[in-house]
Write an enzyme that holds these catalytic residues in place. Sequence first.
Site, PDB file in Angstrom:
ATOM      1  CE1 TYR A 197      32.018  29.174  -2.518  1.00 45.71           C
ATOM      2  CE2 TYR A 197      34.048  29.796  -3.663  1.00 45.71           C
ATOM      3  CZ  TYR A 197      33.255  28.844  -3.036  1.00 45.71           C
ATOM      4  OH  TYR A 197      33.708  27.549  -2.925  1.00 45.71           O
ATOM      5  NE  ARG A 253      -2.558  -1.840   3.216  1.00 42.09           N
ATOM      6  CZ  ARG A 253      -3.139  -2.048   4.390  1.00 42.09           C
ATOM      7  NH1 ARG A 253      -4.249  -1.389   4.704  1.00 42.09           N
ATOM      8  NH2 ARG A 253      -2.625  -2.897   5.263  1.00 42.09           N
TER       9      ARG A 253
END
Length: 477
Positions: free
Chosen positions: A385, A35
Site C-alpha cells: 500500500y 412503468r
Amino acid sequence: MPDRSAAVDEKSDSRQTRPAESLAAVVLAGGLGTRMRSRLPKEFHPLAGRPLLRYVLDAVEALPVAQRILVTSPAKAALCSQLGADWEIALQEEPLGTGHALGCALPSLRPDIRWVLLVFGDHPLLRGEDLARLLSAALQQRPLAAVLTTLLPDPAAYGRIQRDPDGRVTGVIEAREDANRYAGPVEVVSGATIYWRAWLEDALPRLPRSPSGEYYHTALIGLAAAERSGEAVITVVAPPETALGVNDRVDLARAEAILRDRIVQAHQRAGVTIVDPATTWIEPTVEIEPDARIEPFTILAGRTRIAQGARIGPHAVVHDSVVGPDSTVVASVLESAVLGARVHVGPYSHLRPGTIVEDDVHIGNFAELKNAHVGRATRIGHVSYIGDAELGERVNIGAGTVTCNFDGVAKHRTVIEDEAFIGSDTMLVAPVQVGRGARTGAGSVVTKDVAPGTTVVGVPARPVGARRQRRTGETGA
C-alpha cells in the site's frame, strides 16, 4: 403556408440555415414514467454512464437550433438540472397527451421561429445526423410536416404511416385502432417531427381528442394531409432503433445494448482492437487511440483516455484515467489515475485518485496506490500500500510495504528518493523521508528520516552501524 420560393443553400449542411429559417426544438418530458417503478425520474436513469435525457439533448444540439424548450410536468422540475442555460422550461400542468404538451410550448416560441422540431425525451437512440437529414429535407421540400420514420417487421405499439395509392402520406393510425395484418416491413413514426410553425399554431387547437381523453400529436399528420394537396407531409427513414422509447427497465437495457454496440463499432472502425465486444463496456466520453487493444470483460468509463499501443484487460476497470502509450493494465482498477508510457499494472491492483505513474514503472499483484507519484522505472512488485507518497526513479518497493499515512486525525506524506531499496514488510510511518540510495531491512518500522545511502533495520529502524555499536559498546571514536 410555407413559401416554396424561398431559396435554400444546397451546398451547405443543415447547420447553416438562414436566420429566416430559425428552428425551435421542443423536447417532451412530461410523462411520470410509472412503468420504471422508480423514485428517480425516467430521464435521469443512467445509460452507458450518462442520464438518458442527455443523449436526446445532444442530438438536438447537433442542429442549428435557435430556441430550445423542454416541456415537463411540475413534478419533474428536477430535470432542469440537466439543461444548459440556453434551455427554457414549459410546464404541462395536466397529462393530456403529446399534442397537448406540444401546445404548452407554443406560447414560448419567439417571433422569428419558422420551424418547430418535436422530439421525445425518452428516445436516447435518436441521432443528430438523422435529425439533420430531416431538417435538410424540410428546408428543401417545405412541407407542413416532416416525419422521421423507420421500418419495422412488427409495428408493435408504434403509430403506422398511412399512404394513398400514389404513395402520399395521408395520416398516422395508432396501433390500438389498426386491424390490418402486415406481410412485410411497416413504416412507423419515430416520434421526431418538424412542423411549419405558422400552420402548427393554427392546427393544434383543432386536434381531435382520442377515446382515452388525450390529444396526440400524430393526429396533426392527417390534418396536414387533408389541408393541402401534394407533399403536405414528407418522411425521412432512419434506423429501426431510432423509434425505441424507454418506458421500463427492459427498454432501458435494450437501449444500453444498442448504444454500447454503436460505441464499440465506432472505436473498431477508428483502428482499436476490441477482442470481445459483447463483454466490453465503453462509455461515450472515452477516447481511445488507434492500435490500442481492449481485452474481454473490460469497462472503460468517464473521461478516460487510452493511448496508442496500450493493452487494457482482461477484467480491467478504468474510470476517469489516462493510460499512456504501450502500457498494460491487467485485471485491475484505475480511478482518476495517470499512467505514462510502458507501464505495467496488475493483475489485481487498485490505483486510486491522485495517482501519477511515470514511464517504465511496474506495479504487480495486489498493490494499492492512492495520491501517489511514482517515478520512472520504479518497481512495486507485490502486496503493498502506497498512499500519500512521492517515489523517485528506480526505487524498489518490497512485498508487504505499507506507507502508514494516517495517524487517526490527519494524512501525512512519505518521500522515497531515487534508487532507494525498501525491504519486504517495511512500515514507513509518515511523515518520513528515505534518502537517495538508502535501504531498509525486511520487517523494518521506519519512524525517522533515513539519510541518503544509509541502511536501516529493526523496530524501530536504526542505521546498521549504530545498532552494532549499541550491541558491542563501541564508541566509533
